[in-house]
Design an enzyme around this catalytic site. Sequence first.
Site, PDB file in Angstrom:
ATOM      1  N   HIS A  91       0.842  -1.189   0.000  1.00  0.00           N
ATOM      2  CA  HIS A  91       0.000   0.000   0.000  1.00  0.00           C
ATOM      3  C   HIS A  91       0.882   1.246   0.000  1.00  0.00           C
ATOM      4  O   HIS A  91       1.908   1.293   0.662  1.00  0.00           O
ATOM      5  CB  HIS A  91      -0.922  -0.010   1.225  1.00  0.00           C
ATOM      6  CG  HIS A  91      -1.965   1.045   1.161  1.00  0.00           C
ATOM      7  ND1 HIS A  91      -1.726   2.340   1.543  1.00  0.00           N
ATOM      8  CD2 HIS A  91      -3.247   1.009   0.734  1.00  0.00           C
ATOM      9  CE1 HIS A  91      -2.820   3.058   1.363  1.00  0.00           C
ATOM     10  NE2 HIS A  91      -3.749   2.269   0.873  1.00  0.00           N
ATOM     11  N   GLY A 150     -14.880   4.830  11.600  1.00  0.00           N
ATOM     12  CA  GLY A 150     -14.849   4.692  10.151  1.00  0.00           C
ATOM     13  C   GLY A 150     -13.692   5.441   9.525  1.00  0.00           C
ATOM     14  O   GLY A 150     -13.172   6.400  10.076  1.00  0.00           O
ATOM     15  N   THR A 188      -0.026   4.810  12.834  1.00  0.00           N
ATOM     16  CA  THR A 188       1.284   4.500  12.272  1.00  0.00           C
ATOM     17  C   THR A 188       2.212   3.805  13.255  1.00  0.00           C
ATOM     18  O   THR A 188       3.263   3.330  12.863  1.00  0.00           O
ATOM     19  CB  THR A 188       1.974   5.783  11.788  1.00  0.00           C
ATOM     20  OG1 THR A 188       2.117   6.677  12.901  1.00  0.00           O
ATOM     21  CG2 THR A 188       1.182   6.450  10.687  1.00  0.00           C
TER      22      THR A 188
END
Length: 93
Positions: free
Chosen positions: A13, A40, A63
């Site tokens: 990704h 979401g 992260t």
Amino acid sequence: MIGPGTLITTVNHPLSPLGRRRHLGIAKPVCIGNDVWIGGNVTILPGVTIGNNVVVAAGAVVTRDIPDDCVVGGVPAKVIRKIENDLTGISGS
């Protein structure tokens, strides 16, 4: 509970640190603890561990590892506040 539009990234990704360069290895798994609520449109990068009793705000980009008992949000996600497990004053306890 994981909200709609949430993305747990793979090694290729473009948001993944390994996605920016060639990598022939296997993607690191994401580990999610117990009692975790993820809003979401959250992005979780490979190898991240999310602790127990965590709330991840909608739109956050996770992260790095998230400790237990906290609310996180932002881009990149950071601890907004700690969740207190104090049950004093609650009837029936």
